[in-house]
Design a protein around this motif. Sequence first.
Motif, short mmCIF file in Angstrom:
data_model
loop_
_atom_site.label_atom_id
_atom_site.label_comp_id
_atom_site.label_asym_id
_atom_site.label_seq_id
_atom_site.Cartn_x
_atom_site.Cartn_y
_atom_site.Cartn_z
N ILE A 286 2.92 31.77 20.46
CA ILE A 286 3.65 32.78 19.70
C ILE A 286 4.80 32.14 18.94
O ILE A 286 5.03 32.42 17.76
CB ILE A 286 4.15 33.90 20.63
CG1 ILE A 286 2.96 34.71 21.17
CG2 ILE A 286 5.12 34.82 19.90
CD1 ILE A 286 3.35 35.82 22.12
N ALA A 289 3.45 30.15 16.02
CA ALA A 289 3.08 31.05 14.93
C ALA A 289 4.32 31.60 14.23
O ALA A 289 4.32 31.81 13.01
CB ALA A 289 2.22 32.19 15.47
N GLU A 290 5.39 31.84 14.98
CA GLU A 290 6.63 32.34 14.40
C GLU A 290 7.23 31.31 13.44
O GLU A 290 7.65 31.65 12.32
CB GLU A 290 7.62 32.66 15.53
CG GLU A 290 8.90 33.31 15.07
CD GLU A 290 9.80 33.66 16.25
OE1 GLU A 290 10.77 34.40 16.04
OE2 GLU A 290 9.55 33.17 17.36
N TYR A 369 0.45 35.40 13.63
CA TYR A 369 1.58 35.69 14.51
C TYR A 369 1.37 37.01 15.25
O TYR A 369 1.56 37.10 16.47
CB TYR A 369 2.85 35.74 13.67
CG TYR A 369 4.10 36.13 14.41
CD1 TYR A 369 4.52 35.43 15.53
CD2 TYR A 369 4.88 37.19 13.98
CE1 TYR A 369 5.67 35.77 16.21
CE2 TYR A 369 6.03 37.55 14.66
CZ TYR A 369 6.42 36.83 15.77
OH TYR A 369 7.56 37.19 16.43
#
Length: 460
Positions: A286, A289-290, A369
Amino acid sequence: MTLMFTSCEDLRRFGKKTNQPPATAQAPEKSASFTGVSQWKKHFTDPRLQALTDQALENNRDLKIALQRIEMAKAQITASRSMLAPKISAVAGAGLQRFGLYTMDGAGNSTTPIYDGRIVPRDLQDYSIGLQSSWEIDIWGKLRSKKASATARLLASVEGRNLVQTQLIAELATAYYELLALDAEIINIDETIKIQRDALETVQTQKQAGAANELAVQQFEALLYNLQSMRLDTQQQIVEQEGIICSLLGDPKRPIARHRMALMDSKLPQLSSSVPADMLKNRPDIRRAEFELAATKADVKAAKAAFLPSVSINGMLGLQAFQSNLLLNVHSAGYSALGGLVAPLINRKAIQAEFDHASASQLEALNTYQQSIVNGYVEVHNQLAFIRILKNLQALKAKEVHLLIESVSTAADLFRTRRATYIEVLNAQQNALKARLQLIGVTKRQFQVQANLYRALGGG
């Protein structure tokens, strides 16, 4: 265990809080997920597993690849940072030039004195030494956006390393518990083989006394061969599992040290009994992806700025003369400075294509995301549900095993007194072994689910 978000509405609320790229990029060393990953020893307390994990973290090839990606990202930051500063180069040159007499330069040079009363030579030599500089002034923020993109991708590569490390720890723990379960199966099969041999001797004695027939002896002997073949098959699985662990360790010859009764004697690792939704933000996938989303946002800004005019300043400072012995002379000094404004006209379609590519990449990163958040929620929810189910299943299987083990002794006693048939003895032994192996399987899954939960929570 109870999960502190149990509905899609909770997930949507969590997604709203984490749907935006980070406002500022933090230093890689202070990555929150790395803090969780580095505390794996608090979760996996088996000293043999810890020793294996330490070696895997040092030698695993996938982890080394991830570390090199971080170095590549650092180099990209250095390159993007240097684009903001003026470029200064040392230059030195020598040349020879001849102008035609029927040209403006040639006609003028033939009557022009150059040094000490001498006319400019027809074959004009040229020696120079000095500094040359160029500087693009980032008035629209294009270069700063590229630097921000490179920084975000460095942080994404750090999270990629954390993701590989978390998965490596969880995979190694899963493989280790699988190996312990196979060891436990060998022990139970050996115990059953011993019981079966005793039973075979008993039925052979009864046959000699006329209390049993050849069919009973054949059935007991066939079951013994079946158990021995089952043991060989389990040994093959042990060899394969040791190979998997050696592959994770990066050492094909490493012996896997463990205690044969470790699985049934080990304490089941436990994470927190409550898991707040915000803990999902510690997941490396996560966070990666951020940061990728933040990088693509900066790419869009840089691509948009490419439509605007660029301002650059070029200059040169040095010495130049037509003879090498005159080069280090105060009268040979020269300089130039030039500022320019360049606006794209003909190649705007290429710039538009770059902008469209950056915009599509940003939408892709946004969807990645959001999907990583959904995946994280589902994985954590499932693992916690599995833990509750397996806890109840383990309690029931333990009771079943206790009764079936007693039934084996009961059936053997009744068979000796001719109050039970050999079929009942065989069934009792087979059912007891099957239940014991199932209990080992449930226990193994309890350990492996805890390893999966560790991974699902990003090492936290």
